[in-house]
Design a protein around this motif. Structure first.
Motif, PDB file in Angstrom:
ATOM      1  N   UNK A 224       0.830  -1.190   0.000  1.00 54.69           N
ATOM      2  CA  UNK A 224       0.000   0.000   0.000  1.00 54.69           C
ATOM      3  C   UNK A 224       0.868   1.244   0.000  1.00 54.69           C
ATOM      4  N   UNK A 225       0.410   2.266  -0.704  1.00 56.44           N
ATOM      5  CA  UNK A 225       1.117   3.540  -0.635  1.00 56.44           C
ATOM      6  C   UNK A 225       0.111   4.672  -0.665  1.00 56.44           C
ATOM      7  N   UNK A 226       0.422   5.737   0.028  1.00 57.12           N
ATOM      8  CA  UNK A 226      -0.416   6.938   0.006  1.00 57.12           C
ATOM      9  C   UNK A 226       0.478   8.154  -0.146  1.00 57.12           C
ATOM     10  N   UNK A 227      -0.103   9.228  -0.627  1.00 53.13           N
ATOM     11  CA  UNK A 227       0.595  10.506  -0.682  1.00 53.13           C
ATOM     12  C   UNK A 227      -0.415  11.584  -0.333  1.00 53.13           C
ATOM     13  N   UNK A 228      -0.017  12.527   0.499  1.00 55.35           N
ATOM     14  CA  UNK A 228      -0.886  13.619   0.928  1.00 55.35           C
ATOM     15  C   UNK A 228      -0.481  14.905   0.215  1.00 55.35           C
ATOM     16  N   UNK A 229      -1.395  15.476  -0.561  1.00 59.58           N
ATOM     17  CA  UNK A 229      -1.164  16.718  -1.289  1.00 59.58           C
ATOM     18  C   UNK A 229      -2.510  17.408  -1.481  1.00 59.58           C
ATOM     19  N   UNK A 230      -2.460  18.669  -1.862  1.00 57.41           N
ATOM     20  CA  UNK A 230      -3.676  19.375  -2.258  1.00 57.41           C
ATOM     21  C   UNK A 230      -3.879  19.124  -3.751  1.00 57.41           C
ATOM     22  N   UNK A 231      -4.829  18.250  -4.082  1.00 62.83           N
ATOM     23  CA  UNK A 231      -4.948  17.702  -5.435  1.00 62.83           C
ATOM     24  C   UNK A 231      -6.061  18.387  -6.208  1.00 62.83           C
ATOM     25  N   UNK A 232      -5.740  18.798  -7.416  1.00 64.33           N
ATOM     26  CA  UNK A 232      -6.733  19.413  -8.303  1.00 64.33           C
ATOM     27  C   UNK A 232      -7.296  18.382  -9.275  1.00 64.33           C
ATOM     28  N   UNK A 233      -6.439  17.580  -9.863  1.00 61.38           N
ATOM     29  CA  UNK A 233      -6.906  16.544 -10.784  1.00 61.38           C
ATOM     30  C   UNK A 233      -5.841  15.466 -10.907  1.00 61.38           C
ATOM     31  N   UNK A 234      -6.251  14.333 -11.489  1.00 61.70           N
ATOM     32  CA  UNK A 234      -5.379  13.157 -11.577  1.00 61.70           C
ATOM     33  C   UNK A 234      -5.557  12.486 -12.932  1.00 61.70           C
ATOM     34  N   UNK A 235      -4.464  11.945 -13.443  1.00 62.14           N
ATOM     35  CA  UNK A 235      -4.492  11.144 -14.665  1.00 62.14           C
ATOM     36  C   UNK A 235      -3.674   9.893 -14.434  1.00 62.14           C
ATOM     37  N   UNK A 236      -4.212   8.752 -14.856  1.00 63.93           N
ATOM     38  CA  UNK A 236      -3.514   7.472 -14.760  1.00 63.93           C
ATOM     39  C   UNK A 236      -3.094   7.028 -16.147  1.00 63.93           C
ATOM     40  N   UNK A 237      -1.811   6.648 -16.290  1.00 63.81           N
ATOM     41  CA  UNK A 237      -1.323   6.204 -17.601  1.00 63.81           C
ATOM     42  C   UNK A 237      -0.156   5.251 -17.401  1.00 63.81           C
ATOM     43  N   UNK A 238      -0.314   4.023 -17.921  1.00 66.81           N
ATOM     44  CA  UNK A 238       0.758   3.027 -17.883  1.00 66.81           C
ATOM     45  C   UNK A 238       1.337   2.821 -16.478  1.00 66.81           C
ATOM     46  N   UNK A 239       0.443   2.695 -15.495  1.00 69.73           N
ATOM     47  CA  UNK A 239       0.877   2.414 -14.143  1.00 69.73           C
ATOM     48  C   UNK A 239       1.442   3.591 -13.381  1.00 69.73           C
ATOM     49  N   UNK A 240       1.355   4.788 -13.940  1.00 65.83           N
ATOM     50  CA  UNK A 240       1.848   5.970 -13.257  1.00 65.83           C
ATOM     51  C   UNK A 240       0.699   6.935 -12.982  1.00 65.83           C
TER      52      UNK A 240
END
Length: 249
Positions: A224-240
């Motif tokens: 498991x992994x988490x990251x804490x940030x102030x997030x505006x948007x997200x994109x997933x591509x090729x495992x990243x």
């Protein structure tokens, strides 16, 4: 099987952003940008599209000529079917111009997905639903914790092999058996008091990724992994995971 990822530990490698702000300047431009305008203003938007003030839809395939009635808003297109809802909770599924389903919920539906004969939905009251389309039967209705605000970026449920992963408005994901409608477990992504909606939910391979506006969580067979940030948007591509942050990074 993908449904086993919740019995394993979670994983994700996040690349840290530089503390120095950088700006990208293209070195090669192949053509001029085409600028056009919409035929009406946007009155409602979701992650999967938008509803214009004249009822016209913007889907992931672009501007559509079909239109909704004045009090409807578009939630998404799945398997060739368009899902919409009203603020009063009347959900409609259409295939082209043909009516597939109408169902009156107790509150507005803010996100939904379809697979085969099943509709998975999340309401403004933070309730998750599973409905059989052919019989209009609700086989799951469950209220999660209290939620004091909604985000237009609210994610839609995700269907996997034998389970459905639901987002909630209070920072959790709920795991439901597809056939029985039984909740098998949940996982907390973030425990913020306000604006804690799940704004992103997706699966790639054996990895599941979920995020609120303040935390990203990854689930895989390894860890498991988490990251804490102030997030505006997200994109997933090729495992990243590519996260656009509110500070501009």
């Amino acid at each position: 099987m993908k449904s086993l990822i919740f019995l394993a530990i979670f994983a994700l490698v996040f690349s840290a952003c530089s503390t120095k702000r950088q700006y990208f300047e293209p070195t090669n431009i192949s053509g001029d940008a085409k600028i056009s305008s919409l035929n009406a203003s946007i009155k409602h938007s979701t992650r999967n599209g938008a509803t214009l003030s004249n009822g016209t839809l913007i889907t992931q395939n672009g501007l559509q000529s079909k239109a909704l009635s004045a009090n409807e808003y578009f939630l998404g297109s799945y398997e060739g079917q368009d899902v919409s809802s009203t603020i009063e909770g009347k959900l409609t599924i259409r295939q082209g111009s043909a009516l597939v389903l109408e169902h009156e919920f107790d509150e507005a539906i803010v996100s939904a997905s379809i697979e085969g004969n099943r509709l998975a939905a999340l309401s403004a009251a933070n309730k998750i639903y599973l409905l059989l389309i052919d019989t209009n039967e609700v086989i799951l209705e469950y209220a999660s914790g209290a939620s004091y605000a909604q985000d237009a970026r609210t994610a839609a449920p995700v269907f996997l092999n034998t389970i459905i992963v639901y987002p909630t408005l209070d920072g959790k994901i709920m795991i439901v058996q597809k056939d029985s409608g039984t909740i098998v477990r949940d996982a907390v992504v973030s425990s913020e008091n306000f604006f804690n909606n799940i704004i992103y939910l997706d699966v790639e391979g054996d990895n599941l990724y979920a995020a609120t506006g303040t935390r990203i969580l990854s689930i895989s067979p390894d860890r498991t992994a988490t990251i804490a940030e102030q997030i505006k948007d997200i994109k997933l591509h090729n495992g990243r995971i590519y996260a656009l942050l509110k500070n501009g990074f």
